[in-house]
Design a protein around this motif. Structure first.
Motif, mmCIF file in Angstrom:
data_model
loop_
_atom_site.group_PDB
_atom_site.id
_atom_site.type_symbol
_atom_site.label_atom_id
_atom_site.label_comp_id
_atom_site.label_asym_id
_atom_site.label_seq_id
_atom_site.Cartn_x
_atom_site.Cartn_y
_atom_site.Cartn_z
ATOM 1 N N HIS A 1 53.694 51.111 42.686
ATOM 2 C CA HIS A 1 52.557 51.108 41.825
ATOM 3 C C HIS A 1 51.502 50.392 43.440
ATOM 4 O O HIS A 1 50.550 51.580 42.626
ATOM 5 C CB HIS A 1 52.311 51.344 40.993
ATOM 6 N N PHE A 2 52.089 49.123 43.627
ATOM 7 C CA PHE A 2 50.656 48.072 44.169
ATOM 8 C C PHE A 2 50.697 49.059 45.607
ATOM 9 O O PHE A 2 49.712 48.835 46.234
ATOM 10 C CB PHE A 2 51.133 47.228 43.823
ATOM 11 N N VAL A 3 52.072 50.069 46.440
ATOM 12 C CA VAL A 3 51.071 50.167 47.263
ATOM 13 C C VAL A 3 51.664 51.686 47.636
ATOM 14 O O VAL A 3 50.524 52.653 47.817
ATOM 15 C CB VAL A 3 52.747 49.822 48.652
ATOM 16 N N SER A 4 52.661 52.089 47.207
ATOM 17 C CA SER A 4 52.542 53.922 47.248
ATOM 18 C C SER A 4 51.837 54.254 46.123
ATOM 19 O O SER A 4 50.794 55.670 46.770
ATOM 20 C CB SER A 4 54.257 54.089 47.405
ATOM 21 N N LEU B 1 37.469 48.235 42.956
ATOM 22 C CA LEU B 1 37.779 47.668 40.918
ATOM 23 C C LEU B 1 38.942 47.425 40.830
ATOM 24 O O LEU B 1 38.602 46.525 39.471
ATOM 25 C CB LEU B 1 37.513 49.683 40.766
ATOM 26 N N GLN B 2 40.077 47.371 41.329
ATOM 27 C CA GLN B 2 41.012 46.312 41.402
ATOM 28 C C GLN B 2 39.941 45.223 40.480
ATOM 29 O O GLN B 2 40.767 44.327 40.124
ATOM 30 C CB GLN B 2 42.010 46.966 42.324
ATOM 31 N N GLY C 1 44.085 45.976 31.553
ATOM 32 C CA GLY C 1 43.657 47.725 31.445
ATOM 33 C C GLY C 1 43.944 48.021 32.596
ATOM 34 O O GLY C 1 43.273 49.265 33.039
ATOM 35 N N HIS C 2 43.859 47.661 33.748
ATOM 36 C CA HIS C 2 43.490 48.255 35.295
ATOM 37 C C HIS C 2 44.127 49.545 35.637
ATOM 38 O O HIS C 2 43.529 50.773 36.004
ATOM 39 C CB HIS C 2 43.501 47.802 36.604
ATOM 40 N N ALA C 3 45.086 49.972 35.158
ATOM 41 C CA ALA C 3 46.501 50.937 35.534
ATOM 42 C C ALA C 3 46.057 51.698 34.305
ATOM 43 O O ALA C 3 45.567 53.071 35.638
ATOM 44 C CB ALA C 3 47.771 50.616 35.054
ATOM 45 N N LEU D 1 40.165 57.174 36.312
ATOM 46 C CA LEU D 1 39.202 57.785 37.212
ATOM 47 C C LEU D 1 40.080 58.985 37.873
ATOM 48 O O LEU D 1 39.602 59.878 38.493
ATOM 49 C CB LEU D 1 39.510 56.071 38.457
ATOM 50 N N VAL D 2 41.522 58.889 38.094
ATOM 51 C CA VAL D 2 41.935 59.784 39.295
ATOM 52 C C VAL D 2 41.887 61.308 38.103
ATOM 53 O O VAL D 2 41.354 62.402 38.926
ATOM 54 C CB VAL D 2 43.905 59.545 39.350
ATOM 55 N N ILE D 3 41.954 61.338 37.458
ATOM 56 C CA ILE D 3 41.234 62.319 36.467
ATOM 57 C C ILE D 3 40.550 62.876 36.306
ATOM 58 O O ILE D 3 39.699 63.709 36.231
ATOM 59 C CB ILE D 3 41.736 62.275 34.396
ATOM 60 N N PHE D 4 39.769 61.566 36.680
ATOM 61 C CA PHE D 4 37.894 61.941 36.459
ATOM 62 C C PHE D 4 37.487 62.741 37.825
ATOM 63 O O PHE D 4 36.762 63.709 38.020
ATOM 64 C CB PHE D 4 37.556 61.263 36.331
#
Lengths: 320, 239
Positions: free
Chosen positions: A232-235, A263-264, A282-284, A290-293
């Motif tokens: 999750h931090f790279v791919s 953002l991160q 809560g960042h994940a 954000l992706v959904i939006f």
């Protein structure tokens, strides 16, 4: 076209002058990290955005690049700067192998195969302790104390990566990549060797991602499998950078990199210490939202849907 | 010597024999029609010809040389191009880009490829649409684009798979004109078609199949009068 070039020149000058004006290590660090993401994002975009082969495993190449540089420096005493070149080349060789395995699959199956590939490489790096030191990680001496050299090397790498992607997309290869994305069978019937061109795209992509990994090794001085082979931090982050900035656009990943790193960091530091500490956890969740939006409203990302975004802001200004 | 030769072509899908022992010869310069009721195996034959499917047995000769087992893209380089019954536009590329991508098959330089693409678009009456995205074209335009793309690869043999299906009467006439224009430019055409107006008016010879087997071959007039063909299309009451 001229206006666009003007904006580029201004942005370029700002980036060049920035570390001379802003002496804060903290902000310079953030921008260096953003540069690394520009490279990974652009490489990912070449393969996933333009060629349509969505990779969930770019951590493979990032990690391989970082480990190549790290191992060469730690075990053989070869300068980690040489490692940048070897990192890119090793990542390319691994890319050849990954392509040989994964390109037998199409669409979502390819994505899943690369996802599995990323995890396999993470586990190898964790368990092959003789080579990688396992979870202890690799620690090397950084060459420079100051962030300044790293800043300019990062900038140069990011700029050349964007430039190479831009050039590639203007040639026959570019046409072929997009044709393969749009319809593999049609592309093959038009005389396009789809296996060859998918691999070319993957090789360019893995080379730059590997360089980014080796640069990360140089800059941070420390890596372990959980960081550089992280799903999750790279791919996933590579995918976020691409999607948020704009898939299949030259500048999308660059914009996405700065947005995502911003953002991160905002969340990691709990809004720079203004919000309660639990916010940083809560960042994940926020990335997911954000992706959904973005997918719902700006499916082509910030750059791809720029006209749309401009219109929305223009309209709201008119009504207020 | 025939330009294209199918020798006892057989294609099985598991226990189903979709193409059974088809032998045919396509001569240089002719329009050769391939007809048959739905599910007769026409498109399967095309898919075998450009190696989209591996063939079970038999052989396919192009200019006397076997092309069996070659990769799809190599067959295109040899000079056999095909269109798809269900059109496959490269949707998020412009019409010009679609054709340019195909032109790279013979041309290395990007400028020359674009020039060739412009020529082909002119030939196919698509010049006015060249900057539109392929996905925004209506079906008639998409069928034209399919043909334009194949022409850009400079084929010697063109395989047209139901190019006229779904077109309105005006478009149908335009399609016929285009096909004849392609033939006049020296390209041999093998065409699958259901619309009798098209196939009967343009074909030099027709090969009719049913259930994967040959039932008749000859001039359009001969084939139309053949009892086996009438039976396949209309039932044995009419044969």
């Amino acid at each position: 076209m001229n206006k666009k070039n003007g904006i580029l020149v201004v942005l370029g000058i700002i980036l060049l002058v920035f570390p001379l004006v802003v002496h804060s290590d903290y902000y310079q660090h953030l921008i260096i990290i953003a540069f690394i993401w520009v490279i990974i994002g652009s490489s990912w975009n070449l393969l996933a955005g333009y060629t349509g082969q969505v990779s969930f495993g770019h951590a493979i190449f990032f990690g391989i690049g970082a480990y190549t540089a790290g191992i060469l420096a730690m075990k053989l005493g070869i300068s980690a700067w040489w490692g940048m070149m070897f990192g890119g080349i090793t990542a390319m060789l691994i890319g050849l192998f990954v392509g040989w395995v994964c390109f037998r699959l199409r669409g979502p199956y390819f994505a899943l195969a690369t996802l599995a590939g990323g995890e396999i490489f993470r586990l190898i790096a964790t368990n092959w302790e003789a080579l990688t030191e396992g979870m202890v990680g690799i620690l090397i001496m950084q060459t420079f104390r100051s962030k300044l050299p790293y800043y300019y090397i990062g900038l140069a790498l990011a700029a050349s990566c964007i430039y190479v992607v831009h050039l590639t997309m203007k040639t026959k290869w570019g046409y072929y990549f997009v044709s393969i994305r749009e319809d593999q069978d049609a592309a093959a019937s038009l005389g396009i060797n789809i296996v060859l061109y998918k691999n070319i795209s993957l090789l360019i992509s893995s080379f730059f991602t590997g360089m980014a990994g080796a640069f990360y090794m140089n800059y941070m001085g420390f890596i372990d499998p959980e960081v550089v082979f992280s799903l999750h931090f790279v791919s996933i982050m590579a995918i976020l950078v691409g999607i948020v900035g704009g898939v299949a656009t030259i500048w999308g990943p660059a914009v996405g990199a700065f947005v995502m790193v911003g953002l991160q960091e905002t969340f990691r530091s709990a809004f720079f210490g203004l919000a309660p500490k639990w916010v940083s956890q809560g960042h994940a969740l926020v990335f997911g939202l954000l992706v959904i939006f973005v997918i719902m409203f700006f499916a082509n990302g910030i750059v791809g849907d720029w006209e749309k975004i401009k219109k929305i802001f223009f309209k709201t200004r008119e009504t207020t | 010597m025939a330009l294209l030769e199918l020798k006892n072509l057989v294609k099985d899908f598991g226990g189903l024999r979709a193409v059974n022992d088809i032998t045919l010869h396509v001569k240089k310069g002719e329009i050769f029609g391939l007809i048959g009721p739905n599910g007769a195996g026409k498109t399967t034959i095309f898919n075998c010809m450009n190696s989209y499917y591996p063939i079970t047995s038999g052989d396919i000769l192009f200019k006397g040389k076997s092309i069996k087992g070659l990769k799809t893209y190599k067959i295109c380089h040899l000079g056999i191009a095909r269109t798809f019954q269900i059109v496959k536009p490269l949707a998020r590329m412009t019409v010009l880009e679609n054709v340019t991508a195909a032109a790279f098959c013979r041309i290395k330089k990007i400028k020359d490829a674009k020039e060739e693409a412009h020529k082909v678009l002119e030939f196919c009456n698509l010049t006015s649409e060249k900057d539109k995205l392929a996905k925004s074209l209506p079906i008639g335009g998409r069928k034209r684009l399919e043909i334009a793309r194949t022409l850009a690869t400079k084929p010697e043999l063109l395989l047209l798979d139901e190019t006229a299906a779904g077109l309105n009467p005006t478009e149908l006439d335009e399609a016929i004109d285009l096909i004849i224009k392609i033939k006049d430019s020296g390209i041999t055409i093998l065409i699958i078609e259901h619309i009798m107006k098209v196939i009967m008016s343009i074909s030099d010879r027709i090969h009719a199949i049913n259930f994967g087997e040959t039932i008749a071959e000859g001039t359009p007039r001969e084939v139309a009068a053949n009892p086996a063909v009438i039976e396949a299309y209309l039932g044995d009451d009419y044969a």
